[in-house]
Motif scaffolding. Structure first.
Motif, PDB file in Angstrom:
ATOM      1  N   GLN A 182      -2.608  -5.181   7.017  1.00  0.00           N
ATOM      2  CA  GLN A 182      -3.948  -5.769   6.913  1.00  0.00           C
ATOM      3  C   GLN A 182      -4.047  -6.686   5.697  1.00  0.00           C
ATOM      4  N   GLU A 183      -3.556  -6.230   4.558  1.00  0.00           N
ATOM      5  CA  GLU A 183      -3.623  -7.031   3.341  1.00  0.00           C
ATOM      6  C   GLU A 183      -2.801  -8.314   3.467  1.00  0.00           C
ATOM      7  N   THR A 242      -1.129   5.248   7.639  1.00  0.00           N
ATOM      8  CA  THR A 242      -2.122   4.789   6.659  1.00  0.00           C
ATOM      9  C   THR A 242      -1.599   3.643   5.799  1.00  0.00           C
ATOM     10  N   ALA A 248       0.847  -1.192   0.000  1.00  0.00           N
ATOM     11  CA  ALA A 248       0.000   0.000   0.000  1.00  0.00           C
ATOM     12  C   ALA A 248       0.880   1.238   0.000  1.00  0.00           C
ATOM     13  N   ASP A 267       0.764   5.387   1.117  1.00  0.00           N
ATOM     14  CA  ASP A 267      -0.021   6.470   1.710  1.00  0.00           C
ATOM     15  C   ASP A 267       0.172   7.803   0.976  1.00  0.00           C
ATOM     16  N   ARG A 276      -2.458  -0.495   6.158  1.00  0.00           N
ATOM     17  CA  ARG A 276      -3.082  -1.164   5.011  1.00  0.00           C
ATOM     18  C   ARG A 276      -2.237  -2.347   4.537  1.00  0.00           C
TER      19      ARG A 276
END
Length: 397
Positions: free
Chosen positions: A273-274, A266, A252, A254, A270
Motif C-alpha cells: 500500500q505504501e 499485515t 512495514a 508485522d 502495508r
C-alpha cells in the motif's frame, strides 16, 4: 518531488555472470538451481543450490585481484556486480569519489561465509589470518569504499531478506531529500554454512528445485548473488541512458514471528500500500508483480492473500527465485533488476517448476515467457525474517 532514475545495473547470480547473461537465462527459462560445485558443506551433495558458476580464483582473476588478500566470496561477488553497475552508468572516478555520491549496500551473511575460518581465528590461533577484518556485515562495503575511494555517505543494511530492497529505498530517499545526487545501492550474499545450517534447522529447504506458488511446494533453495543499481537524481543524469524510475517504496513490519509471516499478511499489505501510494498511482496501474515467492507454504499463501486484498484482479506475477534460489540479502536488488528488465523489454519471465497451481486462489503465476504486453509499472516484493516487508515500484522511462 525529485525523480530517482536508474542509470546503471550490475549483477552476478546462478544464471549469469553479468546483466546480459542473466537476461538471456530469464528469457530462455533456464534455471541456475543445481548441485553446488564450490560450496564446502555436507549438504552440497544433498540439496540443490543457486550457486554462481565461478569459483573464487576465477572471480579474483576477472577482477584483477589475484594478488589480493582478505577477500571473502561475499567481497568478490559484490566487487563483480558493483564494477559492472558503475561501468554501465558510465560513472567517472571523479563522480564516484564525490561527496554527492553515496553507497548503500546490504547483506545478511557478510563475512560469515567463512564460518570455519572465523572459529579458528577466534579460538585456535595466536596470530590471525588474512581474514581478520573480513567477518563483519560491513566488510564488503568497506572493501568497495577503499577500492573506489568513495567519500560520500555510506551504510550497510541487514533486514534479512528485504535488505537490498531497503538499500534501494534508502538510496531513493537520500536523493529525493537532496542529501545525495547519486547513490549506488544493492546487496550481496554468498552461500554459507551459517545460513544453510540455519535454514535446514527450520525445515524449509527443499530437496528439489523450488516451486513457488505450487500447491505442493515444500520449501526454498538457497542461492548466492550480488546486484547493484546506480540511482541518480534527474538533475545530474543529462542525456545518459535511463532504465527506469524508482517511483515508489514502502516498508512495514508485522512483528508477528521470527521467521513466519502473519496469516493476515499485515506487513505485506502495508508495504505494498505504501509503495503504490508513494508512486502516486492506484493498484490498477500495476502491470506486473515480481513476487517474493520463496516456495515455502507460509510465504506464498500469505503473499497471494495479501495481493488478493489489494488488487481487484491480480496482475501477471512470477517468482524469479525459481531461477536463482533465495539470495537473501541480495534478493531485493536482484529482483529489482529483473523487474526493470521486464518493463524495459515488455517481458514477463516464466515462473518455473509449477505443476499444480495453488487451490486457495484463482490467480496463477505466469507459466511461459511472454513479450506481448506493454508494461509500465512493476511492483517488486521482498519480505524478510522478523516481518520486515519492503515493496518497490518501478516505472519504465
Amino acid at each position: 518531488m525529485k525523480r530517482v532514475l536508474v542509470t546503471g545495473m550490475g549483477i552476478i547470480s546462478a544464471i549469469g555472470e553479468n546483466l546480459t547473461e542473466n537476461h538471456a537465462s530469464l528469457r530462455q527459462g533456464k534455471t541456475g538451481i543445481a548441485q553446488a560445485a564450490h560450496f564446502e558443506s555436507r549438504y552440497a551433495a544433498l540439496l540443490p543450490f543457486g550457486e554462481c558458476v565461478s569459483g573464487n580464483e576465477r572471480l579474483k582473476a576477472l577482477l584483477n585481484l589475484a594478488d589480493s588478500t582478505g577477500y571473502t566470496r561475499t567481497d568478490l561477488l559484490a566487487s563483480k556486480a558493483f564494477a559492472e553497475a558503475i561501468t554501465d552508468a558510465k560513472l567517472s572516478q571523479e563522480q564516484i569519489s564525490s561527496f554527492d555520491t553515496a553507497l548503500i549496500s546490504a547483506t545478511t551473511v557478510g563475512g560469515m561465509c567463512l564460518t570455519d575460518q572465523l572459529y579458528e581465528d577466534a579460538n585456535l590461533k595466536t596470530s590471525g589470518s588474512e581474514y581478520l577484518e573480513a567477518y563483519s556485515c560491513a566488510a564488503h562495503t568497506i572493501k568497495l569504499l577503499e577500492k573506489y575511494k568513495i567519500r560520500g555517505f555510506s551504510d550497510t543494511i541487514n533486514t534479512a531478506c528485504s535488505s537490498s530492497a531497503n538499500a534501494i529505498l534508502m538510496g531513493a530517499r537520500l536523493i529525493r531529500s537532496g542529501r545525495a545526487k547519486r547513490v549506488i545501492v544493492g546487496g550481496v550474499d554468498s552461500l554459507a554454512k551459517y545460513t544453510v545450517n540455519g535454514f535446514n534447522s527450520l525445515k524449509i529447504l527443499s530437496a528439489e528445485a523450488c516451486k513457488p506458488f505450487d500447491e505442493n511446494r515444500d520449501g526454498l533453495n538457497l542461492g548466492e548473488a550480488a546486484a547493484y543499481l546506480v540511482l541518480e537524481g534527474e538533475e545530474v543524469v543529462g542525456d545518459k541512458k535511463v532504465y527506469a524510475e524508482v517511483a515508489g517504496y514502502g516498508n512495514a513490519n508485522d512483528a508477528h514471528h521470527p521467521s513466519a509471516m502473519s496469516d493476515e499478511a499485515t506487513g505485506a499489505i502495508r508495504s505494498m500500500q505504501e509503495a503504490v501510494a508513494s508512486a502516486g498511482i492506484g493498484f490498477d496501474r500495476i502491470d506486473y508483480v515480481n513476487a517474493h515467492g520463496t516456495g515455502t507454504p507460509n510465504n506464498d499463501a500469505v503473499e497471494l492473500f495479501g495481493m488478493s486484498q489489494l488488487f481487484d484482479t491480480i496482475p501477471p506475477f512470477n517468482s524469479t527465485k525459481s531461477y536463482t534460489g533465495h539470495t537473501l540479502g541480495a534478493a531485493g536488488a536482484v529482483e529489482a533488476i529483473f523487474s526493470i528488465l521486464s518493463i524495459v523489454h515488455n517481458e514477463i519471465f516464466a515462473s518455473l517448476h509449477v505443476k499444480t497451481p495453488m487451490s486457495s486462489h484463482n490467480a496463477r503465476p505466469v507459466s511461459a515467457f511472454t513479450s506481448d504486453k506493454k508494461l509500465s509499472y512493476a511492483l517488486s516484493n521482498s519480505f524478510g525474517f522478523g516481518g520486515n516487508c519492503t515493496s518497490l515500484v518501478f516505472l519504465k522511462q
